[in-house]
Design a protein around this motif. Structure first.
Motif, short mmCIF file in Angstrom:
data_model
loop_
_atom_site.label_atom_id
_atom_site.label_comp_id
_atom_site.label_asym_id
_atom_site.label_seq_id
_atom_site.Cartn_x
_atom_site.Cartn_y
_atom_site.Cartn_z
N SER A 254 32.84 37.00 48.38
CA SER A 254 32.74 35.77 47.59
C SER A 254 33.50 34.64 48.26
O SER A 254 33.03 33.50 48.31
N GLY A 255 34.66 34.96 48.79
CA GLY A 255 35.44 33.95 49.50
C GLY A 255 34.74 33.46 50.76
O GLY A 255 34.75 32.26 51.06
N THR A 256 34.11 34.39 51.47
CA THR A 256 33.36 34.01 52.68
C THR A 256 32.21 33.07 52.33
O THR A 256 32.02 32.03 52.98
N LEU A 257 31.45 33.42 51.29
CA LEU A 257 30.34 32.57 50.87
C LEU A 257 30.82 31.21 50.39
O LEU A 257 30.23 30.18 50.71
N ALA A 258 31.90 31.22 49.60
CA ALA A 258 32.43 29.97 49.07
C ALA A 258 32.87 29.03 50.19
O ALA A 258 32.60 27.83 50.16
N GLU A 259 33.53 29.62 51.20
CA GLU A 259 34.00 28.80 52.32
C GLU A 259 32.84 28.29 53.17
O GLU A 259 32.80 27.10 53.53
N ARG A 260 31.89 29.15 53.48
CA ARG A 260 30.77 28.75 54.32
C ARG A 260 29.87 27.74 53.63
O ARG A 260 29.35 26.82 54.26
N GLY A 261 29.66 27.92 52.33
CA GLY A 261 28.76 27.05 51.60
C GLY A 261 29.42 25.90 50.87
O GLY A 261 28.74 25.09 50.25
N GLN A 262 30.78 25.86 50.94
CA GLN A 262 31.52 24.83 50.22
C GLN A 262 31.13 24.81 48.74
O GLN A 262 30.80 23.77 48.17
#
Length: 242
Positions: A190-198
């Motif tokens: 979830s953190g990876t997605l949140a960071e990549r997708g802002q």
């Protein structure tokens, strides 16, 4: 109407109790249904690892997730008291009783919550975790409300342990540890997605969950793909923007 919704919820939860079911998705659904049925604004579920340390495994809102994490980090709050005592814990007005959990009460107020209840997840004499219910307004829970809340907490216990022989403690702790390990991987993804997708963490988690359901995969398996494969990240982010 409430009786019909309650019956539908128990049928829905029972339908998830099949071989190979996703325990994290099950507990997430349970937290969301608690909000629907119990006239509360948010819910969270904590499980204990084999050493007795509590870990957050489900939360119906981002505010509840952050408050549960604060409670665990600060080692103060109703869910901890509930877990260690094995009994329900209720505070109908956190502002009126701040001395009970002063730091937790202040953080709950900042998160928009005024009242809290906690119910144990019990397997006979063993307490596996606890379920928190948060309300934005002060309120005293009725006996019927408390009974239904405990019944839902008991459903959580059944969901955690149903694939294993309940008499074998080692197998139960293995199931719990698997759930906790899966949650860590899901949080990382979830953190990876949140960071990549802002995008917010809550939106990233919703994307993971939807992708897992649409592709008939375990939530933890999709999370590992996100961590290890950029293609999956791109696909999820594309679906978010479409």
């Amino acid at each position: 109407m409430l009786n019909r919704r309650t019956a539908q919820t128990f049928v829905e939860l029972a339908d998830t109790l099949v071989v190979g079911f996703d325990v994290i998705d099950f507990l997430q659904t349970l937290a969301e249904r608690c909000v629907d049925l119990l006239d509360v604004d948010a819910a969270g579920i904590l499980l204990a690892d084999p050493r007795g340390s509590l870990t957050l495994v489900a939360a119906s809102t981002e505010q509840a997730r952050l408050l549960e994490l604060f409670q665990l980090q600060d080692e103060e709050g109703p869910c901890l008291d509930c877990y260690y005592s094995g009994q329900p814990v209720t505070c109908s007005d956190l502002a009126a009783h701040p001395q009970q959990w002063p730091r937790f009460a202040a953080e709950a107020h900042r998160a928009g919550f005024a009242a809290v209840q906690a119910f144990p997840l019990r397997l006979r004499d063993q307490v596996l975790g606890a379920m928190n219910l948060f309300s934005a307004t002060t309120k005293a829970a009725s006996l019927d409300h408390a009974s239904l809340a405990q019944a839902l907490a008991d459903v959580a216990t059944i969901g955690i342990t149903h694939e294993r022989t309940l008499r074998q403690h080692q197998l139960v702790t293995e199931q719990l540890q698997h759930a906790l390990n899966s949650r860590i991987v899901i949080e990382q993804a979830s953190g990876t997605l949140a960071e990549r997708g802002q995008i917010p963490i809550a939106e990233a988690f919703a994307l993971l969950r939807a992708y897992a359901r649409n592709h008939n995969q375990r939530l933890s398996a999709v999370a590992r793909q996100v961590i290890n494969q950029d293609a999956v990240v791109a696909e999820l982010l594309t679906s978010a923007s479409s």
